[in-house]
Design an enzyme around this catalytic site. Structure first.
Site, PDB file in Angstrom:
ATOM      1  N   LYS A   7      53.299  38.932  27.538  1.00 52.02           N
ATOM      2  CA  LYS A   7      53.273  37.411  27.284  1.00 52.02           C
ATOM      3  C   LYS A   7      53.305  36.793  28.613  1.00 52.02           C
ATOM      4  O   LYS A   7      53.375  37.409  29.645  1.00 52.02           O
ATOM      5  CB  LYS A   7      54.673  37.027  26.539  1.00 52.02           C
ATOM      6  CG  LYS A   7      54.753  37.479  25.248  1.00 52.02           C
ATOM      7  CD  LYS A   7      53.466  37.089  24.432  1.00 52.02           C
ATOM      8  CE  LYS A   7      53.598  35.478  24.135  1.00 52.02           C
ATOM      9  NZ  LYS A   7      52.362  35.161  23.345  1.00 52.02           N
TER      10      LYS A   7
ATOM     11  N   GLU B  75      43.257  36.854  26.718  1.00 51.84           N
ATOM     12  CA  GLU B  75      42.776  36.299  25.309  1.00 51.84           C
ATOM     13  C   GLU B  75      41.233  35.565  25.704  1.00 51.84           C
ATOM     14  O   GLU B  75      40.698  35.215  24.822  1.00 51.84           O
ATOM     15  CB  GLU B  75      43.654  34.916  24.817  1.00 51.84           C
ATOM     16  CG  GLU B  75      43.886  33.749  25.659  1.00 51.84           C
ATOM     17  CD  GLU B  75      44.790  33.962  26.768  1.00 51.84           C
ATOM     18  OE1 GLU B  75      45.180  32.766  27.483  1.00 51.84           O
ATOM     19  OE2 GLU B  75      45.285  34.971  27.143  1.00 51.84           O
TER      20      GLU B  75
ATOM     21  N   ARG C 184      57.535  44.053  23.140  1.00 49.33           N
ATOM     22  CA  ARG C 184      56.340  44.907  23.790  1.00 49.33           C
ATOM     23  C   ARG C 184      56.574  45.128  25.449  1.00 49.33           C
ATOM     24  O   ARG C 184      57.356  44.543  25.815  1.00 49.33           O
ATOM     25  CB  ARG C 184      55.074  44.155  23.525  1.00 49.33           C
ATOM     26  CG  ARG C 184      54.790  43.942  21.995  1.00 49.33           C
ATOM     27  CD  ARG C 184      53.533  43.036  21.452  1.00 49.33           C
ATOM     28  NE  ARG C 184      53.770  41.763  22.031  1.00 49.33           N
ATOM     29  CZ  ARG C 184      53.052  40.647  21.668  1.00 49.33           C
ATOM     30  NH1 ARG C 184      51.845  40.946  21.364  1.00 49.33           N
ATOM     31  NH2 ARG C 184      53.640  39.486  21.827  1.00 49.33           N
TER      32      ARG C 184
ATOM     33  N   ASP D 112      50.150  29.655  19.609  1.00 51.11           N
ATOM     34  CA  ASP D 112      50.123  30.012  20.818  1.00 51.11           C
ATOM     35  C   ASP D 112      49.191  29.173  21.646  1.00 51.11           C
ATOM     36  O   ASP D 112      49.285  28.963  22.710  1.00 51.11           O
ATOM     37  CB  ASP D 112      49.459  31.456  21.171  1.00 51.11           C
ATOM     38  CG  ASP D 112      50.629  32.561  21.413  1.00 51.11           C
ATOM     39  OD1 ASP D 112      51.655  32.165  21.714  1.00 51.11           O
ATOM     40  OD2 ASP D 112      50.436  33.741  20.975  1.00 51.11           O
TER      41      ASP D 112
ATOM     42  N   TYR E 255      48.614  37.966  28.631  1.00 51.81           N
ATOM     43  CA  TYR E 255      48.149  36.898  27.911  1.00 51.81           C
ATOM     44  C   TYR E 255      48.792  35.551  28.797  1.00 51.81           C
ATOM     45  O   TYR E 255      49.865  35.574  29.106  1.00 51.81           O
ATOM     46  CB  TYR E 255      48.787  36.789  26.486  1.00 51.81           C
ATOM     47  CG  TYR E 255      48.029  37.949  25.596  1.00 51.81           C
ATOM     48  CD1 TYR E 255      46.964  37.620  25.149  1.00 51.81           C
ATOM     49  CD2 TYR E 255      48.672  39.131  25.267  1.00 51.81           C
ATOM     50  CE1 TYR E 255      46.039  38.809  24.374  1.00 51.81           C
ATOM     51  CE2 TYR E 255      48.079  39.990  24.357  1.00 51.81           C
ATOM     52  CZ  TYR E 255      47.033  39.609  24.017  1.00 51.81           C
ATOM     53  OH  TYR E 255      46.244  40.448  22.972  1.00 51.81           O
TER      54      TYR E 255
ATOM     55  N   HIS F 243      47.285  31.611  27.626  1.00 47.02           N
ATOM     56  CA  HIS F 243      47.350  30.486  26.591  1.00 47.02           C
ATOM     57  C   HIS F 243      47.738  29.260  27.343  1.00 47.02           C
ATOM     58  O   HIS F 243      48.790  28.615  27.146  1.00 47.02           O
ATOM     59  CB  HIS F 243      48.389  30.812  25.368  1.00 47.02           C
ATOM     60  CG  HIS F 243      47.804  32.161  24.650  1.00 47.02           C
ATOM     61  ND1 HIS F 243      46.933  32.235  24.025  1.00 47.02           N
ATOM     62  CD2 HIS F 243      48.623  33.154  24.758  1.00 47.02           C
ATOM     63  CE1 HIS F 243      47.000  33.476  23.228  1.00 47.02           C
ATOM     64  NE2 HIS F 243      47.955  34.020  23.737  1.00 47.02           N
TER      65      HIS F 243
END
Length: 371
Positions: free
Chosen positions: A75, A118, A15, A270, A94, A96
């Site tokens: 990511k 998120e 991505r 994740d 993101y 996490h």
């Protein structure tokens, strides 16, 4: 504002943070966008596609990180990327953080302002920037689980839909949120015997109304989880506590009653995973076996369908990126409490309470960070 988008470097992550179309929106709004060469290859977007939309192509990630006020990724930054972050820079991706103390420590030390997709909220407590990837991961979990069930991949040798005269495979979905709903939809579509577990009576009611007799629902407690584990060929872990580590709902002891070759797919990996025996895997080596049970714990599942995932993600992340670029992150958050919920780290402090509690940091309220 100068906005930068480096190429993703996590294992088998295809991505990209910005599509060419998103670049055009930023450029038309008066911003400068720097794209690392080759960043869009995984979605079929060439450097020329980006240049046509107004991007400036840069030769490497360091150039992008060193010269851009906001970094837009998909990511969490890998160690080499975290080393390039600096005080006053905005990171929008993101993260996490709760199950990742090393990343959290290095983001805190960098002084960066880190906004996590998120934890950005929406009306009624929704997580709109997480939702499209949860939809993708939920649907992919059944594809991945069905493949892992094949004997050649170490599984039990069960076809989820069965055939005339042979019972279908039993699928257990733990969690009836976005991931669980989409997993159930795919499993039902294949003709599997599906049961969804959740603790919220309203969620169970909605699932029951939607699926009618095509899927069963059960209240999620230890007794029901243990019983269903003994019967299931495929178990999907679809539990999420926003910003916090996932609860461990399946212990190693529980695996003893499972059928040899049964499969666990942990979509919550994740956030640390909801199975005690879970550990992150990659698309290059997606499964491992514990007590004769196959575990699939790929931490970036949507990366395998990069084009679909990238465009779905940009649909929801771009509006906030435009606001941040136009107003600056502080003013954008003052005007939008939902975006403010995405602030996880700022200037050496943890600003998301669940992460601070999980990892032992003093919590700096977002209201103080933006005042």
């Amino acid at each position: 504002m100068r906005v930068g988008c480096p190429k993703e470097i996590k294992n088998h992550e295809y991505r990209v943070g910005l599509t060419p179309e998103s670049v055009r929106e930023l450029v038309v709004s008066g911003h400068e966008v720097w794209i690392e060469t080759g960043a869009g290859e995984g979605i079929g977007a060439t450097d020329m596609d980006y240049q046509t939309c107004g991007a400036v192509i840069q030769p490497d990630a360091k150039t992008v990180f060193d010269n851009c006020e906001m970094i837009v990724k998909v990511k969490e930054p890998q160690a080499v990327e975290r080393a390039m972050l600096r005080e006053g820079q905005i990171l929008y991706t993101y993260l996490h953080l709760a199950p990742d103390p090393e990343q959290t420590r290095e983001l805190v030390e960098s002084g960066v302002t880190a906004i996590a997709y998120e934890t950005v909220t929406g009306p009624n407590g929704q997580l709109p920037l997480l939702k499209p990837m949860s939809q993708v991961a939920g649907r992919m979990s059944i594809q991945a689980g069905a493949t892992a069930l094949e004997k050649a991949h170490g599984g039990r040798g069960v076809l989820l839909g069965g055939v005339p005269g042979v019972l279908p495979g039993r699928v257990m979905v733990i969690g009836g949120g976005v991931v669980g709903f989409n997993a159930a939809q795919m499993a039902v579509g294949l003709g599997a015997d599906v049961t969804i577990l959740d603790r919220d009576p309203e969620v169970l009611e909605k699932l029951g109304i939607h699926f009618e007799s095509r899927a069963k629902t059960r209240f999620s407690n230890r007794a029901n989880i243990e019983q269903m584990l003994c019967e299931a060929e495929l178990v999907i872990g679809a539990v999420l506590i926003p910003g916090a580590a996932a609860p461990k709902l399946v212990t190693r002891e529980m695996l003893k009653c499972m059928k040899p070759g049964a499969v666990l797919v942990d979509v919550a990996i994740d956030q640390g995973g909801c199975f005690e025996t879970s550990k992150p895997t990659t698309h290059a080596d997606p499964t491992y076996v514990v007590d004769d049970v196959v575990h699939y714990c790929v931490a970036n599942m949507p990366g395998a369908v990069a084009r679909t995932s990238t465009y779905a993600l940009n649909n929801v992340t771009l509006p906030h990126a435009l606001r941040i670029a136009e107003l600056g992150w502080k003013e954008a958050m003052r005007r939008n409490e939902h975006l403010a919920a995405g602030l996880n780290v700022h200037a050496g402090r943890v600003t998301y309470e669940a992460v601070a509690d999980e990892l032992g940091y003093d919590h700096l309220p977002v209201s103080q960070a933006i005042s």
